[in-house]
Design an enzyme around this catalytic site. Structure first.
Site, PDB file in Angstrom:
ATOM      1  N   CYS A 116     103.263  63.534  86.362  1.00 38.56           N
ATOM      2  CA  CYS A 116     103.325  63.208  87.031  1.00 38.56           C
ATOM      3  C   CYS A 116     104.305  61.699  86.650  1.00 38.56           C
ATOM      4  O   CYS A 116     104.809  60.839  87.217  1.00 38.56           O
ATOM      5  CB  CYS A 116     102.611  62.182  88.070  1.00 38.56           C
ATOM      6  SG  CYS A 116     102.397  63.929  89.142  1.00 38.56           S
ATOM      7  N   HIS A 135     107.574  62.852  96.187  1.00 36.46           N
ATOM      8  CA  HIS A 135     107.241  62.870  95.049  1.00 36.46           C
ATOM      9  C   HIS A 135     107.800  64.348  93.944  1.00 36.46           C
ATOM     10  O   HIS A 135     106.825  65.393  93.117  1.00 36.46           O
ATOM     11  CB  HIS A 135     105.721  62.180  94.569  1.00 36.46           C
ATOM     12  CG  HIS A 135     105.038  63.161  93.513  1.00 36.46           C
ATOM     13  ND1 HIS A 135     105.930  62.239  92.331  1.00 36.46           N
ATOM     14  CD2 HIS A 135     103.665  62.830  93.115  1.00 36.46           C
ATOM     15  CE1 HIS A 135     105.007  62.413  91.385  1.00 36.46           C
ATOM     16  NE2 HIS A 135     103.329  62.397  91.502  1.00 36.46           N
ATOM     17  N   CYS A 182      99.126  57.599  88.565  1.00 33.74           N
ATOM     18  CA  CYS A 182      98.986  59.165  88.526  1.00 33.74           C
ATOM     19  C   CYS A 182      99.377  59.971  88.037  1.00 33.74           C
ATOM     20  O   CYS A 182     100.040  60.153  88.181  1.00 33.74           O
ATOM     21  CB  CYS A 182      97.568  58.985  90.088  1.00 33.74           C
ATOM     22  SG  CYS A 182      98.645  59.959  91.246  1.00 33.74           S
ATOM     23  N   GLY A 187      98.285  64.211  87.143  1.00 33.72           N
ATOM     24  CA  GLY A 187      97.450  64.761  87.066  1.00 33.72           C
ATOM     25  C   GLY A 187      96.694  65.870  85.615  1.00 33.72           C
ATOM     26  O   GLY A 187      97.398  65.182  84.853  1.00 33.72           O
TER      27      GLY A 187
END
Length: 392
Positions: free
Chosen positions: A88, A348, A378, A380
């Site tokens: 991300c 997203h 954030c 993963g």
């Protein structure tokens, strides 16, 4: 060391899963954004020294997707390109990497950003190469495996949000209220044209003519707290994380032209913002959504700023639970956070999201005359990334 600035910032509209952009390869979305970013920066394609693009779901996309996007955008063959996968955080990491390269004196103009088409992620037949002897075969969803699955704990990203909700005592009601606010802000932003300056239309040619995609598809206009409350937990029987208070699966590309300030002056380019600092951090993968806390602290410390000095904040809404935990512990003024809605409403598109929130931040800072801004996500696997900007 060289000062680094953002010369232009554009993105495509964000497509909903399986909707308008489902047949447009990520590299085509990237090429569309690159063309427009170069045009808006007022530079020539040959002025570019390198292309760095984030992309997560690369299976079946072909060699080095960033290079493909560069070619399709019409950039000279001599310009090198590199694809980054930091899940991300990919799209934001390309920008900080571009800044580092420019500061080191190895380049003056870099195209950075991200691209993703989650709708086109393939299914994998992992045992097919050497043959299935007999019986049923299993297909693996590349989108889930490579984009949404915690490789360390063997569970979905949604469980990491449940972990945060439990540890930080964040209720279902709080998450739904946060999600509703995201939807309302996004609806207002779209209806009032807040995104018009940052979106480049995607033109899709078909048998019945051309379709132009220039508006974000994911927001649910008219959302209510009652509607959100009816949704069942998505990842855990007695959980609090639902499809309504989590981000979506989406398609998008976002690109920025990053330059040294001296090169911008030489070319007569008026920069939009200066890159002040960046931060990156690792956390326990089980609470991956808390990564922005540490990444933001690192960036703030490098800049010598305080959180109170921030005028606008783009904190990616992977899940309401993690967004709230980060916001509470960093003591964000929520009136400054995701003023045009966040990923819960807008979507997203994982490899593009970092660049998308930065593009949106840059334009919001211009419209609201905001001096200092933060973009953070954030990641993963248990990481966070952040960038601080100052309006030029």
């Amino acid at each position: 060391m060289k000062e680094v600035v953002i010369a232009s910032a554009v993105r495509t509209a964000i497509g909903s899963y399986g909707k308008s952009l489902k047949d447009v390869p990520a590299v085509d979305l990237g090429a569309t954004a690159i063309k427009e970013a170069v045009k808006k920066a007022g530079i020539k394609p040959e002025d570019v020294n390198e292309v760095i693009l984030g992309n997560v779901l690369q299976a079946g996309l072909g060699q080095n997707p960033a290079r493909q996007a560069s070619f399709k955008a019409g950039l000279p063959v001599e310009i090198p390109a590199m694809t980054i996968n930091k899940v991300c955080g990919s799209g934001l990491r390309t920008v900080s990497l571009a800044a580092q390269i420019i500061k080191a004196g190895d380049a003056d103009v870099i195209i950075a950003g991200g691209m993703e088409n989650m709708s086109r992620a393939p299914y994998l037949a992992n045992n097919a190469r050497w043959g299935y002897r007999m019986g049923n075969a299993k297909f693996v969803d590349e989108m889930i495996t490579d984009g949404l699955w915690d490789a360390f704990n063997d569970y979905h990203m949604g469980i990491t949000a449940e972990n945060i909700a439990e540890r930080w005592n964040i209720s279902r009601e709080e998450q739904d209220e946060f999600a509703l606010a995201s939807q309302k802000k996004a609806e207002e932003a779209i209806k009032s044209g807040q995104f018009k300056d940052e979106i480049v239309p995607v033109v899709i040619k078909g048998r019945k003519g051309e379709t132009v995609v220039d508006t974000d598809e994911h927001p649910r206009f008219g959302s209510t707290i009652e509607g959100l409350a009816k949704l069942k937990p998505a990842f855990k029987k007695d959980g609090t994380v639902t499809a309504g208070n989590a981000s979506g699966l989406n398609d998008c590309a976002a690109v920025l032209v990053i330059m040294s300030a001296e090169k911008a002056k030489e070319l007569g380019v008026k920069p939009l913002a200066k890159i002040v600092s960046y931060g990156s951090a690792g956390v326990d993968p089980a609470i991956m959504g808390y990564g922005p806390f540490y990444a933001t602290k690192a960036a703030i410390e490098k800049a010598g700023w305080t959180v109170d000095e921030l005028d606008l904040i783009e904190s990616n809404e992977a899940f309401a639970a993690q967004s709230l935990a980060v916001a509470k512990d960093l003591k964000f003024d929520m009136n400054k956070v995701n003023v045009n809605g966040g990923a819960i409403a807008l979507g997203h598109p994982i490899g593009a999201s970092g660049a998308r929130i930065l593009v949106t931040l840059v334009h919001a800072m211009q419209k609201r005359d905001a001096k200092k801004g933060l973009a953070t996500l954030c990641i993963g696997g248990g990481q966070g990334t952040a960038i601080l900007l100052e309006k030029c």
